[in-house]
Motif scaffolding. Sequence first.
Motif, PDB file in Angstrom:
ATOM      1  N   ILE A 100       0.856  -1.188   0.000  1.00 40.36           N
ATOM      2  CA  ILE A 100       0.000   0.000   0.000  1.00 40.36           C
ATOM      3  C   ILE A 100       0.889   1.234   0.000  1.00 40.36           C
ATOM      4  O   ILE A 100       1.970   1.220   0.596  1.00 40.36           O
ATOM      5  N   LYS A 101       0.439   2.312  -0.627  1.00 43.44           N
ATOM      6  CA  LYS A 101       1.170   3.580  -0.555  1.00 43.44           C
ATOM      7  C   LYS A 101       0.684   4.367   0.655  1.00 43.44           C
ATOM      8  O   LYS A 101      -0.513   4.441   0.914  1.00 43.44           O
ATOM      9  N   ASN A 102       1.636   4.962   1.370  1.00 44.81           N
ATOM     10  CA  ASN A 102       1.259   5.823   2.491  1.00 44.81           C
ATOM     11  C   ASN A 102       1.053   7.255   1.997  1.00 44.81           C
ATOM     12  O   ASN A 102       1.121   7.514   0.788  1.00 44.81           O
ATOM     13  N   ASP A 103       0.842   8.184   2.912  1.00 43.53           N
ATOM     14  CA  ASP A 103       0.586   9.574   2.526  1.00 43.53           C
ATOM     15  C   ASP A 103       1.798  10.271   1.905  1.00 43.53           C
ATOM     16  O   ASP A 103       1.676  11.331   1.312  1.00 43.53           O
ATOM     17  N   LYS A 104       2.981   9.650   2.022  1.00 43.94           N
ATOM     18  CA  LYS A 104       4.194  10.182   1.402  1.00 43.94           C
ATOM     19  C   LYS A 104       4.482   9.495   0.062  1.00 43.94           C
ATOM     20  O   LYS A 104       5.566   9.670  -0.496  1.00 43.94           O
ATOM     21  N   GLU A 105       3.528   8.661  -0.389  1.00 46.00           N
ATOM     22  CA  GLU A 105       3.656   7.915  -1.648  1.00 46.00           C
ATOM     23  C   GLU A 105       4.749   6.840  -1.586  1.00 46.00           C
ATOM     24  O   GLU A 105       5.264   6.407  -2.614  1.00 46.00           O
ATOM     25  N   GLU A 106       5.122   6.403  -0.364  1.00 44.28           N
ATOM     26  CA  GLU A 106       6.089   5.321  -0.204  1.00 44.28           C
ATOM     27  C   GLU A 106       5.344   3.994  -0.248  1.00 44.28           C
ATOM     28  O   GLU A 106       4.234   3.883   0.280  1.00 44.28           O
ATOM     29  N   LEU A 107       5.970   2.975  -0.847  1.00 40.00           N
ATOM     30  CA  LEU A 107       5.385   1.640  -0.826  1.00 40.00           C
ATOM     31  C   LEU A 107       5.586   1.047   0.556  1.00 40.00           C
ATOM     32  O   LEU A 107       6.690   1.073   1.108  1.00 40.00           O
ATOM     33  N   CYS A 108       4.504   0.514   1.129  1.00 36.47           N
ATOM     34  CA  CYS A 108       4.528   0.009   2.498  1.00 36.47           C
ATOM     35  C   CYS A 108       3.868  -1.365   2.589  1.00 36.47           C
ATOM     36  O   CYS A 108       3.062  -1.740   1.742  1.00 36.47           O
ATOM     37  N   VAL A 109       4.206  -2.066   3.659  1.00 38.62           N
ATOM     38  CA  VAL A 109       3.559  -3.324   4.015  1.00 38.62           C
ATOM     39  C   VAL A 109       2.674  -3.025   5.214  1.00 38.62           C
ATOM     40  O   VAL A 109       3.099  -2.344   6.152  1.00 38.62           O
ATOM     41  N   MET A 110       1.435  -3.528   5.195  1.00 31.02           N
ATOM     42  CA  MET A 110       0.549  -3.310   6.333  1.00 31.02           C
ATOM     43  C   MET A 110       0.738  -4.448   7.343  1.00 31.02           C
ATOM     44  O   MET A 110       0.482  -5.608   7.044  1.00 31.02           O
ATOM     45  N   ALA A 111       1.208  -4.091   8.533  1.00 31.27           N
ATOM     46  CA  ALA A 111       1.454  -5.064   9.591  1.00 31.27           C
ATOM     47  C   ALA A 111       0.143  -5.510  10.244  1.00 31.27           C
ATOM     48  O   ALA A 111      -0.917  -4.936   9.999  1.00 31.27           O
ATOM     49  N   LYS A 112       0.234  -6.547  11.101  1.00 33.93           N
ATOM     50  CA  LYS A 112      -0.956  -7.071  11.780  1.00 33.93           C
ATOM     51  C   LYS A 112      -1.631  -6.033  12.661  1.00 33.93           C
ATOM     52  O   LYS A 112      -2.832  -6.113  12.905  1.00 33.93           O
ATOM     53  N   ASP A 113      -0.882  -5.039  13.127  1.00 31.40           N
ATOM     54  CA  ASP A 113      -1.463  -3.996  13.977  1.00 31.40           C
ATOM     55  C   ASP A 113      -2.146  -2.896  13.165  1.00 31.40           C
ATOM     56  O   ASP A 113      -2.658  -1.944  13.715  1.00 31.40           O
ATOM     57  N   GLY A 114      -2.125  -3.033  11.815  1.00 31.95           N
ATOM     58  CA  GLY A 114      -2.782  -2.064  10.953  1.00 31.95           C
ATOM     59  C   GLY A 114      -1.913  -0.886  10.552  1.00 31.95           C
ATOM     60  O   GLY A 114      -2.326  -0.057   9.757  1.00 31.95           O
ATOM     61  N   LEU A 115      -0.709  -0.810  11.110  1.00 35.27           N
ATOM     62  CA  LEU A 115       0.201   0.277  10.751  1.00 35.27           C
ATOM     63  C   LEU A 115       0.963  -0.064   9.480  1.00 35.27           C
ATOM     64  O   LEU A 115       1.190  -1.235   9.171  1.00 35.27           O
ATOM     65  N   LEU A 116       1.372   0.967   8.756  1.00 35.96           N
ATOM     66  CA  LEU A 116       2.113   0.778   7.508  1.00 35.96           C
ATOM     67  C   LEU A 116       3.603   0.922   7.772  1.00 35.96           C
ATOM     68  O   LEU A 116       4.049   1.904   8.361  1.00 35.96           O
TER      69      LEU A 116
END
Length: 71
Positions: free
Chosen positions: A26-42
């Motif tokens: 998923i892309k975050n608000d900075k347009e970085e590619l991220c993985v969404m962890a089990k806690d819902g954080l990127l």
Amino acid sequence: MKAGDIYICTYAASPWYEVGKEYPIIKNDKEELCVMAKDGLLDPVYMAMSKFRPKDGPRERKKAPTAPSVA
């Protein structure tokens, strides 16, 4: 790697990831590619300590040891 791809955890360096489980990219608000962890954080992919492989991509292979040459 692009947003929307699914990756599978091959090494979990924290309790927020689980080996064998699928995680969306998923892309975050900075347009970085991220993985969404089990806690819902990127977690930005470039900072993630855990290891991932594409769901539909090749599996990681270990090199076979080579026999010593005999002269």
